[in-house]
Design a protein around this motif. Structure first.
Motif, PDB file in Angstrom:
ATOM      1  N   VAL A  32       0.704  -1.264   0.004  1.00  0.00           N
ATOM      2  CA  VAL A  32      -0.009   0.072   0.073  1.00  0.00           C
ATOM      3  C   VAL A  32       0.730   1.213  -0.082  1.00  0.00           C
ATOM      4  CG1 VAL A  32      -1.749   1.378   1.357  1.00  0.00           C
ATOM      5  CG2 VAL A  32      -1.996  -1.091   0.976  1.00  0.00           C
ATOM      6  N   ARG A  33       1.873   1.021   0.866  1.00  0.00           N
ATOM      7  CA  ARG A  33       2.838   2.474   0.748  1.00  0.00           C
ATOM      8  C   ARG A  33       3.493   2.615  -0.326  1.00  0.00           C
ATOM      9  NH1 ARG A  33       7.589   4.107   5.420  1.00  0.00           N
ATOM     10  NH2 ARG A  33       8.183   5.947   4.155  1.00  0.00           N
ATOM     11  N   ALA A  34       3.830   1.423  -1.236  1.00  0.00           N
ATOM     12  CA  ALA A  34       4.273   1.664  -2.572  1.00  0.00           C
ATOM     13  C   ALA A  34       3.514   2.355  -3.478  1.00  0.00           C
ATOM     14  CB  ALA A  34       4.771   0.075  -3.025  1.00  0.00           C
ATOM     15  N   LEU A  35       2.051   1.876  -3.564  1.00  0.00           N
ATOM     16  CA  LEU A  35       1.048   2.458  -4.252  1.00  0.00           C
ATOM     17  C   LEU A  35       0.775   3.815  -4.014  1.00  0.00           C
ATOM     18  CD1 LEU A  35      -1.688  -0.371  -4.088  1.00  0.00           C
ATOM     19  CD2 LEU A  35      -0.370   0.497  -6.183  1.00  0.00           C
ATOM     20  N   LEU A  36       0.760   4.036  -2.789  1.00  0.00           N
ATOM     21  CA  LEU A  36       0.467   5.655  -2.492  1.00  0.00           C
ATOM     22  C   LEU A  36       1.747   6.591  -2.590  1.00  0.00           C
ATOM     23  CD1 LEU A  36      -1.476   5.057   0.918  1.00  0.00           C
ATOM     24  CD2 LEU A  36      -2.419   5.575  -1.229  1.00  0.00           C
ATOM     25  N   GLY A  37       3.056   5.881  -2.637  1.00  0.00           N
ATOM     26  CA  GLY A  37       4.126   6.628  -2.746  1.00  0.00           C
ATOM     27  C   GLY A  37       4.779   6.710  -4.115  1.00  0.00           C
ATOM     28  N   LYS A 261       4.807   0.613 -10.664  1.00  0.00           N
ATOM     29  CA  LYS A 261       5.695   0.662  -9.989  1.00  0.00           C
ATOM     30  C   LYS A 261       5.916   0.264  -8.529  1.00  0.00           C
ATOM     31  CE  LYS A 261       7.117   5.502 -11.204  1.00  0.00           C
ATOM     32  NZ  LYS A 261       7.601   7.054 -10.802  1.00  0.00           N
ATOM     33  N   ALA A 262       4.486  -0.128  -8.031  1.00  0.00           N
ATOM     34  CA  ALA A 262       4.534  -1.161  -6.904  1.00  0.00           C
ATOM     35  C   ALA A 262       4.614  -2.644  -7.180  1.00  0.00           C
ATOM     36  CB  ALA A 262       3.150  -0.667  -6.185  1.00  0.00           C
ATOM     37  N   ALA A 263       4.762  -2.994  -8.412  1.00  0.00           N
ATOM     38  CA  ALA A 263       4.869  -4.435  -8.720  1.00  0.00           C
ATOM     39  C   ALA A 263       3.526  -5.082  -8.386  1.00  0.00           C
ATOM     40  CB  ALA A 263       5.987  -4.765  -7.994  1.00  0.00           C
ATOM     41  N   ALA A 264       2.530  -4.357  -8.679  1.00  0.00           N
ATOM     42  CA  ALA A 264       1.364  -4.980  -8.210  1.00  0.00           C
ATOM     43  C   ALA A 264       0.351  -5.073  -9.500  1.00  0.00           C
ATOM     44  CB  ALA A 264       0.380  -4.029  -7.302  1.00  0.00           C
ATOM     45  N   LYS A 265      -0.660  -6.352  -9.459  1.00  0.00           N
ATOM     46  CA  LYS A 265      -1.538  -6.376 -10.365  1.00  0.00           C
ATOM     47  C   LYS A 265      -2.838  -5.680 -10.044  1.00  0.00           C
ATOM     48  CE  LYS A 265       0.331 -10.876 -11.747  1.00  0.00           C
ATOM     49  NZ  LYS A 265      -0.011 -12.281 -12.073  1.00  0.00           N
ATOM     50  N   ILE A 266      -3.394  -5.043 -11.119  1.00  0.00           N
ATOM     51  CA  ILE A 266      -4.695  -3.987 -10.860  1.00  0.00           C
ATOM     52  C   ILE A 266      -5.664  -4.472 -11.987  1.00  0.00           C
ATOM     53  CG2 ILE A 266      -3.802  -2.195 -12.066  1.00  0.00           C
ATOM     54  CD1 ILE A 266      -5.192  -0.619  -9.994  1.00  0.00           C
ATOM     55  N   LYS A 267      -6.840  -4.511 -11.484  1.00  0.00           N
ATOM     56  CA  LYS A 267      -7.969  -4.752 -12.736  1.00  0.00           C
ATOM     57  C   LYS A 267      -9.166  -3.616 -12.351  1.00  0.00           C
ATOM     58  CE  LYS A 267     -10.612  -8.203 -10.420  1.00  0.00           C
ATOM     59  NZ  LYS A 267     -11.382  -9.615 -10.449  1.00  0.00           N
ATOM     60  N   PHE A 268      -9.845  -3.317 -13.448  1.00  0.00           N
ATOM     61  CA  PHE A 268     -10.857  -2.314 -13.278  1.00  0.00           C
ATOM     62  C   PHE A 268     -12.232  -2.838 -13.775  1.00  0.00           C
ATOM     63  CE2 PHE A 268      -6.835  -0.298 -14.529  1.00  0.00           C
ATOM     64  CZ  PHE A 268      -6.584   0.486 -13.431  1.00  0.00           C
ATOM     65  N   GLY A 269     -13.261  -2.077 -13.353  1.00  0.00           N
ATOM     66  CA  GLY A 269     -14.604  -2.470 -13.654  1.00  0.00           C
ATOM     67  C   GLY A 269     -15.475  -1.035 -13.726  1.00  0.00           C
TER      68      GLY A 269
END
Length: 272
Positions: A32-37, A261-269
């Motif tokens: 979460v910190r990586a996303l926010l930062g 940047k946060a090395a995360a997988k995200i999806k949208f809807g």
């Protein structure tokens, strides 16, 4: 559908949603910190989950060997609570608190620390939608919450929510030159496909201006929720208002960059 007025034109009110997988619960706070930062969020976050914060603090303090550092951070945050508005919370608090939750998921589920009933407002909404007074629309505390089933964010049950934040994505002026070009083109194409550029020019009696640039130049609000699921997994969810899905590409582009940047997988809807 509900109706909203935008620049004098009536359109369908809608919300868009995103979700992020949490492959390593013990480093949830770090994620979460990586996303926010990442540089795509305005560095000011408001805590919306005060009750959950108090419950977590009390749970940790009651342990045989409590994490005194996390308790101290939570005590400091709780001392800021007031009746006027949500309080800000920094990533130096968010990271260790969520990492603690990630390391103690099973114990927190067993203790029902984040178990919550529907709010009175949510019950009234279900009643307005045709459910009986004693019917919660299929929701049961402690069960899995599928956020996509809820039309409005205000209807989403708090059950399982660990932390909820009000955030903002930066305006286009905070992006690099290349990112500004990409974000502008994506959003401009969206407005053009919907016929909004011609429409706004017709109903606007002021001087001609760049409506897309005007809209994406300021910060864009959205939510971020961390949820502890009954199967002892963690997930991240959020929403933003997106009437007609016109500005959707701007949000999606910035969130995709943040996730990368946060090395995360995200999806949208889209929520209709």
């Amino acid at each position: 559908m509900l109706k909203a007025h935008w620049n004098g034109y009536e359109i369908d009110s809608s919300e868009a949603a995103y979700s992020v997988k949490v492959p390593h619960p013990k480093s949830m706070g770090t994620l979460v910190r990586a996303l926010l930062g990442s540089g795509y969020f305005v560095r000011s976050y408001y805590l919306l989950s005060e009750l959950q914060t108090v419950r977590l603090r009390d749970y940790i303090a009651a342990q045989a060997q409590p994490d005194k550092q996390v308790v101290a951070l939570l005590d400091k945050q709780i001392a800021k609570f007031n009746d006027r508005r949500p309080t800000t919370i920094g990533v130096r608090v968010i990271e260790p608190v969520l990492n603690y939750v990630g390391a103690h998921c099973r114990q927190l589920v067993q203790a029902q620390t984040f178990r919550s009933e529907l709010t009175e407002e949510q019950r009234e909404t279900l009643e307005d939608c045709g459910y009986d007074d004693d019917d919660d629309g299929g929701f049961e505390p402690g069960s899995f919450v599928d956020e996509s089933l809820y039309y409005s964010e205000s209807e989403i049950p708090w059950d399982g929510i660990v932390m909820a934040l009000h955030c903002e994505l930066v305006g286009a002026g905070k992006l690099t030159a290349h990112e500004q070009q990409e974000a502008y083109k994506l959003t401009h194409d969206s407005y053009e496909r919907a016929g909004m550029l011609d429409l706004m020019a017709e109903i606007d009696f002021g001087p001609s201006r760049d409506y897309v640039l005007q809209d994406i130049s300021h910060a864009q609000p959205l939510s971020l929720r961390v949820r502890l699921n009954p199967d002892v997994t963690l997930s991240i969810h959020g929403r933003w208002m997106d009437d007609g899905q016109f500005i959707y590409p701007y949000y999606a582009y910035l969130l995709e960059q943040a996730a990368e940047k946060a090395a995360a997988k995200i999806k949208f809807g889209m929520i209709y």
